[in-house]
Design an enzyme around this catalytic site. Sequence first.
Site, PDB file in Angstrom:
ATOM      1  CB  SER A 144      14.805  45.023   9.453  1.00 29.34           C
ATOM      2  OG  SER A 144      14.439  46.211   8.785  1.00 29.34           O
ATOM      3  CE1 TYR A 157      16.591  48.271  13.677  1.00 28.29           C
ATOM      4  CE2 TYR A 157      16.343  48.481  11.293  1.00 28.29           C
ATOM      5  CZ  TYR A 157      15.928  47.949  12.499  1.00 28.29           C
ATOM      6  OH  TYR A 157      14.849  47.102  12.528  1.00 28.29           O
TER       7      TYR A 157
END
Length: 266
Positions: A144, A157
Amino acid sequence: MKDAFGAPQSLLILGGTSEIGLATARRLIARRTRTVWLAGRPSPALDSAAAELRGRGAYVRTVDFDALDTEAHETGLGKIFAEGDIDMVLLAFGIPGDQERDEEEPLSAVRVAQTNYTGAVSAGLVCAGALQAQGHGSLVVLSSVAGERARRADFIYGSSKAGLDAFAQGLGDALYGTGVHVMVVRPGLVRPTDAPAGSGAAAAEAPLATIPFTRTPLVTTPDAVADAIVTGLRRRSETVWVPGALRAVMSALRHVPRPLFRRLPV
């Protein structure tokens, strides 16, 4: 084995209900992929995904897989490879967590880290070893853009994805020259397929930002990420950004001084 155009004939998706994973499978089935393994926790969603892909002409099997149950990875995934070569493994599982809650409940934060990082390390190493043993194949890892630089909004995250990204890069270097190809995919904010543009609905794969990015071309979709994966596979790319403009954006943001970065609406 892959065909002359680099399309795999067999595919294993870890995270069998992932929207990106399923969008990728649809494209590959259209390009002659015939065997698909969907690995995930047993659920109606997993069964439904398998039925849909069977309707497209693929031979599809589901298999129990839990990212957190790392002690079972070697045995469980080993059984899949024992039934025949796998040309491509797509590591597509992950959870976004809830930043505010996870800061207040450390065990929740640990679950994010264990799922996105340690679970992926375990499954990634098992699959990499199997691919190396068969002498060919691709391991595609969904990272990501959130892992590129820590942000106040989602650093738990983001830190898990940063670790996964570094792991996948190093694994790719370790496997270089063995016939196994590792590709890291870095999507921006992934808007779910059924979410309207600008809604701000975030997907598990990449909760990048909350406000500005949802109204910019830097938001992407599972279909766009799947297209980029198929293209990257054909080119044997090592890193893929989706959308491609994120590469330049993050290259600039990476060098912004922290006092200034804290003030940016990202």
